[in-house]
Design a protein around this motif. Sequence first.
Motif, PDB file in Angstrom:
ATOM      1  N   ARG A 196      52.395 -34.674  37.066  1.00  0.00           N
ATOM      2  CA  ARG A 196      51.302 -34.345  36.136  1.00  0.00           C
ATOM      3  C   ARG A 196      49.934 -34.699  36.736  1.00  0.00           C
TER       4      ARG A 196
ATOM      5  N   GLU B  75      57.649 -41.217  43.417  1.00  0.00           N
ATOM      6  CA  GLU B  75      56.539 -41.442  42.467  1.00  0.00           C
ATOM      7  C   GLU B  75      57.046 -42.033  41.144  1.00  0.00           C
TER       8      GLU B  75
ATOM      9  N   LYS C 105      65.176 -31.348  24.539  1.00  0.00           N
ATOM     10  CA  LYS C 105      64.750 -32.544  25.281  1.00  0.00           C
ATOM     11  C   LYS C 105      65.497 -33.778  24.782  1.00  0.00           C
TER      12      LYS C 105
ATOM     13  N   TYR D  45      59.391 -36.411  17.757  1.00  0.00           N
ATOM     14  CA  TYR D  45      58.164 -36.898  17.089  1.00  0.00           C
ATOM     15  C   TYR D  45      57.498 -35.811  16.252  1.00  0.00           C
TER      16      TYR D  45
ATOM     17  N   SER E 178      48.480 -49.654  34.172  1.00  0.00           N
ATOM     18  CA  SER E 178      48.124 -49.596  35.593  1.00  0.00           C
ATOM     19  C   SER E 178      48.160 -48.154  36.067  1.00  0.00           C
TER      20      SER E 178
ATOM     21  N   HIS F 286      59.420 -28.077  30.636  1.00  0.00           N
ATOM     22  CA  HIS F 286      60.342 -28.587  31.652  1.00  0.00           C
ATOM     23  C   HIS F 286      60.989 -29.891  31.194  1.00  0.00           C
TER      24      HIS F 286
END
Length: 332
Positions: A48, A129, A183, A198, A269, A324
């Motif tokens: 992203r 990542e 999902k 949600y 962070s 995705h």
Amino acid sequence: MEPIPSQMTVVGISKPGGPEVLLPETRAVPKPAPGEILVKVAAAGVNRPDVAQRSGSYPPPPGASDLPGLEIAGEVVALGEGATKHKLGDKVMSLVAGGGYAQYCIAQDAQAMTVPPGYSMIEAGATAETLMTVWHNVFERGRLAPGETLLVHGGSSGIGTMAIQLAVALGSKVITTVGSQEKADACLKLGATRAINYKTDDFVAAVKEATGGKGVEVILDMVGGDYIERNYEAAAMDGRIVQIAFLGGAKATVNFTKLMIKRLHHTGSTLRPRSNADKAAMVAAIEAKVMPLLHEGRIKPLIDGTFALHQAADAHRRMETSQHIGKIVLTV
Ligand SMILES: NC(=O)c1ccc[n+]([C@@H]2O[C@H](COP(=O)([O-])OP(=O)(O)OC[C@H]3O[C@@H](n4cnc5c(N)ncnc54)[C@H](OP(=O)(O)O)[C@@H]3O)[C@@H](O)[C@H]2O)c1
């Protein structure tokens, strides 16, 4: 080993904008500086933050490549002075400070990890990542312990799918929030005990119900906005909330009373601007504590789909649909 060409094909950001600004270019193949390795890229993960960089809201840190691409997998084809962790011909996967959308990419020797057995290069290119982000934020900052419960917002994201697997493999229970039934099913299959849609359910009430009213010990949040106060509601006493993005907005009006009453820790962070020493320390901890789980096949990135390097624009379009599940990968 084949000779290294002087020129390579990359995908660059021609100007800030939509996916169409991602265009193939020819660039010189970079040379590894001391402590660096040159990797012939087989696969590059799409994240992203690449979308944010392309649209102009996330400039590369000083000294980093201007090309998108924060993680790669491939073969080591050249070693900079003092690079002794890897040798020529090794298959590695690595976080990179940029430049992953290319045939060749520079990585820090200390940050590259050997591709685990049983991993395809596509899986390897989709690992570094999210593994480092989840390890650092959930375990080093959030101090998630075995037996505790983790709430992951965006459970089907690249980050979310890694967080579920890692937390479950290390002995925690995971609850996630997701935007669709498909999902939710994917998160449950990865080991989450509950996936809250949600859009139809209030996650605070669902978390309370799932934890017998206690709340969760750790929350990994990429949404922010009005989730901030609701996270304080969903957290257990002495809970830890770790912010890694603000997809729902970085500004909010918050009643902080719960933070005080529940003795919460709210931290966060960003990985990319961290020093090479910090990133190398994260990799060393992962190699010691997490890599055996990758070797056992208990943790593997969930791949949504692959695109050829020159189709990077289509890969970004796919990511921006948010349909995705798991990782999108460029094959080189
Ligand atoms: N701080 C760090 O060090 C660090 C490192 C890496 C990534 N990140 C951040 O972590 C987040 C996840 O990265 P990723 O590459 O895993 O992303 P991703 O696969 O594109 O997943 C993002 C998911 O977030 C959910 N979402 C919830 N609210 C959203 C909103 N307002 N807008 C868009 N999506 C929303 C969407 O799923 P639903 O359908 O369920 O809503 C979407 O699929 C990104 O924001 C990224 O910038 C931070």
